[in-house]
Design an enzyme around this catalytic site. Sequence first.
Site, short mmCIF file in Angstrom:
data_model
loop_
_atom_site.label_atom_id
_atom_site.label_comp_id
_atom_site.label_asym_id
_atom_site.label_seq_id
_atom_site.Cartn_x
_atom_site.Cartn_y
_atom_site.Cartn_z
N HIS A 41 7.48 -32.64 -23.83
CA HIS A 41 7.24 -33.29 -22.55
C HIS A 41 5.97 -32.76 -21.86
O HIS A 41 5.92 -32.67 -20.64
CB HIS A 41 8.45 -33.12 -21.64
CG HIS A 41 9.68 -33.80 -22.17
ND1 HIS A 41 9.98 -35.12 -21.92
CD2 HIS A 41 10.67 -33.33 -22.98
CE1 HIS A 41 11.10 -35.44 -22.52
NE2 HIS A 41 11.54 -34.38 -23.18
N GLU B 112 0.43 -10.06 -17.04
CA GLU B 112 0.26 -8.89 -16.18
C GLU B 112 -0.58 -7.81 -16.84
O GLU B 112 -1.44 -7.19 -16.20
CB GLU B 112 1.63 -8.28 -15.84
CG GLU B 112 2.48 -9.08 -14.89
CD GLU B 112 3.82 -8.42 -14.66
OE1 GLU B 112 4.22 -8.29 -13.49
OE2 GLU B 112 4.47 -8.01 -15.64
N ASN C 166 0.85 0.14 6.03
CA ASN C 166 1.32 -0.70 4.94
C ASN C 166 2.00 -1.92 5.56
O ASN C 166 2.93 -1.77 6.35
CB ASN C 166 2.32 0.05 4.06
CG ASN C 166 2.99 -0.85 3.04
OD1 ASN C 166 2.38 -1.79 2.53
ND2 ASN C 166 4.24 -0.57 2.72
N GLY C 167 1.53 -3.12 5.22
CA GLY C 167 2.12 -4.33 5.79
C GLY C 167 1.03 -5.33 6.14
O GLY C 167 -0.11 -5.22 5.69
N LYS D 29 4.84 -10.68 -18.79
CA LYS D 29 4.37 -9.36 -19.20
C LYS D 29 2.97 -9.44 -19.81
O LYS D 29 2.10 -8.61 -19.53
CB LYS D 29 5.35 -8.73 -20.21
CG LYS D 29 6.60 -8.21 -19.57
CD LYS D 29 6.32 -6.97 -18.72
CE LYS D 29 7.32 -6.82 -17.62
NZ LYS D 29 7.27 -7.79 -16.55
N ARG E 181 1.42 1.52 -5.96
CA ARG E 181 1.58 0.58 -4.85
C ARG E 181 0.28 -0.12 -4.49
O ARG E 181 0.28 -1.04 -3.66
CB ARG E 181 2.12 1.32 -3.62
CG ARG E 181 3.48 1.96 -3.83
CD ARG E 181 3.96 2.63 -2.56
NE ARG E 181 4.22 1.66 -1.51
CZ ARG E 181 5.39 1.06 -1.31
NH1 ARG E 181 6.40 1.31 -2.11
NH2 ARG E 181 5.54 0.21 -0.32
N LYS F 200 3.28 -2.35 -7.48
CA LYS F 200 4.66 -2.24 -7.95
C LYS F 200 5.65 -2.84 -6.97
O LYS F 200 6.58 -3.53 -7.37
CB LYS F 200 4.98 -0.76 -8.17
CG LYS F 200 6.38 -0.49 -8.72
CD LYS F 200 6.48 -0.94 -10.15
CE LYS F 200 7.80 -0.58 -10.77
NZ LYS F 200 7.92 -1.16 -12.12
N CYS G 156 0.83 -1.19 0.00
CA CYS G 156 0.00 0.00 0.00
C CYS G 156 0.87 1.25 0.00
O CYS G 156 2.08 1.20 0.21
CB CYS G 156 -0.91 0.02 1.23
SG CYS G 156 -1.90 -1.46 1.41
N GLU H 188 9.78 -14.15 -19.10
CA GLU H 188 9.49 -12.72 -18.91
C GLU H 188 8.43 -12.24 -19.90
O GLU H 188 7.54 -11.47 -19.54
CB GLU H 188 10.78 -11.91 -19.06
CG GLU H 188 10.62 -10.41 -18.96
CD GLU H 188 10.07 -9.92 -17.63
OE1 GLU H 188 9.68 -8.74 -17.57
OE2 GLU H 188 10.00 -10.72 -16.66
N TRP I 115 -3.68 -1.78 -1.45
CA TRP I 115 -3.67 -3.08 -2.11
C TRP I 115 -4.22 -4.05 -1.09
O TRP I 115 -3.61 -4.30 -0.06
CB TRP I 115 -2.26 -3.46 -2.55
CG TRP I 115 -2.22 -4.68 -3.41
CD1 TRP I 115 -2.35 -4.72 -4.77
CD2 TRP I 115 -2.03 -6.04 -2.99
NE1 TRP I 115 -2.25 -6.02 -5.22
CE2 TRP I 115 -2.06 -6.85 -4.14
CE3 TRP I 115 -1.85 -6.65 -1.75
CZ2 TRP I 115 -1.91 -8.23 -4.10
CZ3 TRP I 115 -1.70 -8.04 -1.69
CH2 TRP I 115 -1.73 -8.81 -2.86
#
Length: 609
Positions: free
Chosen positions: A505, A489, A100-101, A486, A27, A604, A2, A482, A74
């Site tokens: 496989h 996301e 935040n936490g 992306k 955030r 983020k 957050c 990656e 968040w």
Amino acid sequence: MCGIVGYVGRREALQVLLPALKRLEYRGYDSAGVAVLNGVGVQLGKSAGRIELLERELEGLHLQGVLGIAHTRWATHGAPSRDNAHPHCDCSSGVALVHNGIVENHRRLRAELVARGHRFRSETDTEVIAHLIEEHLDLGLRGAIRAAAAHLEGAWALACITEREPGTLIAIRRGSPLVIGRGDGELLVASDVPALLGLAEEYTVLDDDEMAVLHADGVRIEKADGTPVTRVLTRLDLDQEAAEKAGYPHFMLKEIHEQPEAIRATLRDHVEPSGDRVTLPELRVDDDAAVALSRVTLVACGTSWHAGMVVRGLVERLCRIPAEAEIASEFRYRDPLVGRDVLAVPISQSGETADTLAALRLARSRGAHAAAVCNVVGSSLARESDSTIFTRAGLEIGVASTKAFTAQIVAGLLLAVRLGQQRGTVGPDDARRLLAGLAALPDRVAEVLEGARHVEEAAQRFADRPAFLFLGRGAQYAVALEGALKLKEISYVHAEGHPAGEIKHGPIALVEEGVPIVVLSPRGPTYDKTASNIEEVRARGGTVLAVGTAGDSELEESAEVFFPVPEVEPELLPILTVVPLQLLAYHVGVLRGCDVDKPRNLAKSVTVE
């Protein structure tokens, strides 16, 4: 995860809090809220959703006061809603705080508080802190916060106000970041430096268990036992333009295009004039210690882990020493074999990633030297590591990391070359070859960006497809992961990355008519093997989108879409081949109507487990 902002000064608090809060929306953006303190008491404004909805909510409330706190959330405990939005208050609404936490023992604390008569309004873990503070207010706000913190398990950064002390704002942290900013006659507290842009001239970072007591006339920082802490403030040198889109429609696209400069900045001052030696004074590992190393362990999460996978291969190739790239959240819980002969390399853009910090602490507790790769000076990772190589990528606001990834690989290559020189495995000729390639790399990335129109055209063709597969070998497997990340996301399209050699496989069962298969196949040792994999997926109806070396007519003919990249040294290829995948994800996301800068459910900086 957050974002927290607090203000005390001469201006109306809302005029400062809301612009600062918007700079922290990366955030978290599930809900937002503010609390302002004046002669009437604590006044609240909260809303589910993004800050723009909070602004509408505030239009009719007329919150006034020169001291206040704000929060963008968040969600961890409790769904995104107005009731679960911060700030949270005690029973009488005389105490308000933002957090935040995660309070790991909140269920037990809540049950105990309810049994003592406290009334809860939300489902959050945070609200227990407000009620704990309420129980100890006879100690004053400072004492009450210290007493409440003694009951908490987990991580927290708090900013708190109370009508009993109308001129005071108090902030405290353990495990979650907080910075203090000072402007002209005003003070701020925030989760991250970008919130201070345009508001503060200097800043400092709180350490764990430190408390900052802010008044209009100054700030006192003290340790857990009340001992004052003297800090030299650092000038805030972030460019205001870095926090703006500069004509781009989104921060993500801007940051993709900033990669040439991010690479230049990361290289700057790290190559000796002779061009055959890396100078890395940040790496506090002498020659004897470098020779004595038995292993390099890279630990990271998400995109940074993918960068670590690339760097793992560079370290093994150039230093002739075993290397491993570990997911930090797994590393920290598996009792890893780490000792004084191991170099631990934690990698994090923000320097505040909770699992990466825990992995760093574990490695150091067992005697390993920690050489971090990080983008934020003053971050927890930078302060707690023995050495730090900064990526100098600049402010990255888009939640999906782009320029940090390529800068991390560059920093990792500098580390590998330097260690190789110390160990005698990288001679002047190899160093000259690699460093010349690095010097030219920003221009090569710019070439890929300049020829990127065909990526947008490909996105228009495939944006409606429900799933993608990404394939690569060696370092290109990390790039495949990656690229898939992306796309997931940014566009919410299902995407998987696999080693191309593993396609038979299991993953080939997913290949059918029209499924886009993104194959990374630049010229190199595994080129012919990957060409066979391309034919295997084509034979089953897969549509191949290939990233390969410019001028490779065979690959271009075998692919439905071809994304060319310039020919460079093999060690540098991942920095080029990832760029078309970043752009593909961006354009698919835009075409699907997604908010590419603020994708759903993400934040983020992951500062909680």
